[in-house]
Design a protein around this motif. Structure first.
Motif, PDB file in Angstrom:
ATOM      1  N   GLY A 199      48.813  25.241  67.557  1.00  0.00           N
ATOM      2  CA  GLY A 199      47.864  24.214  67.151  1.00  0.00           C
ATOM      3  C   GLY A 199      46.511  24.368  67.817  1.00  0.00           C
ATOM      4  N   ASP A 200      46.496  24.871  69.053  1.00  0.00           N
ATOM      5  CA  ASP A 200      45.228  25.088  69.755  1.00  0.00           C
ATOM      6  C   ASP A 200      44.376  26.134  69.040  1.00  0.00           C
ATOM      7  N   GLU A 201      45.031  27.199  68.569  1.00  0.00           N
ATOM      8  CA  GLU A 201      44.308  28.240  67.830  1.00  0.00           C
ATOM      9  C   GLU A 201      43.766  27.693  66.513  1.00  0.00           C
ATOM     10  N   ALA A 202      44.568  26.870  65.845  1.00  0.00           N
ATOM     11  CA  ALA A 202      44.121  26.262  64.583  1.00  0.00           C
ATOM     12  C   ALA A 202      42.906  25.374  64.825  1.00  0.00           C
ATOM     13  N   GLN A 203      42.939  24.564  65.879  1.00  0.00           N
ATOM     14  CA  GLN A 203      41.803  23.688  66.199  1.00  0.00           C
ATOM     15  C   GLN A 203      40.553  24.503  66.533  1.00  0.00           C
ATOM     16  N   ASN A 204      40.738  25.595  67.262  1.00  0.00           N
ATOM     17  CA  ASN A 204      39.622  26.475  67.601  1.00  0.00           C
ATOM     18  C   ASN A 204      38.985  27.050  66.335  1.00  0.00           C
ATOM     19  N   ALA A 205      39.824  27.471  65.400  1.00  0.00           N
ATOM     20  CA  ALA A 205      39.323  28.019  64.136  1.00  0.00           C
ATOM     21  C   ALA A 205      38.558  26.960  63.346  1.00  0.00           C
TER      22      ALA A 205
END
Length: 105
Positions: free
Chosen positions: A63-69
């Motif tokens: 989820g952190d990677e998705a939010q970063n994207a």
């Protein structure tokens, strides 16, 4: 297995709208690769013509990677389009006819 939560957002799956028509799955993957490990990237296409419908989904490992994207790509211009990026709903609710009032005539 307890994964289904009706109407909730999927914290790893990014919905991407306003994609340029020439962008395919591998192009979408490459576009979002700088933001984390991608499990899948899919541009939705018309099954009859094979033409892009202008939106797709990128599933990240976390989820952190998705939010970063989302933070980095939402509002970015790609070609002549400005991307809209947000978390995807886990289950579509717009196809349900239950919100239509029955006629009393």
């Amino acid at each position: 297995m307890g994964d289904h939560v009706g109407g909730a957002v999927d914290p790893c799956n990014v919905f991407v709208k306003y994609l340029p028509p020439e962008l395919n799955d591998s192009g979408l993957y490459t576009l979002f690769l700088p933001f984390g490990m991608i499990a899948s990237a899919k541009v939705m296409v018309d099954h009859q013509t094979g033409n892009s419908l202008g939106y797709g989904f990128v599933r990240f490992a976390s989820g952190d990677e998705a939010q970063n994207a989302i933070q980095n790509m939402n509002g970015q211009r790609i070609g002549n389009k400005t991307l809209l990026c947000k978390l995807s709903n886990t289950s579509p609710t717009t196809a349900s006819p239950s919100n239509v009032e029955p006629s009393t005539n």
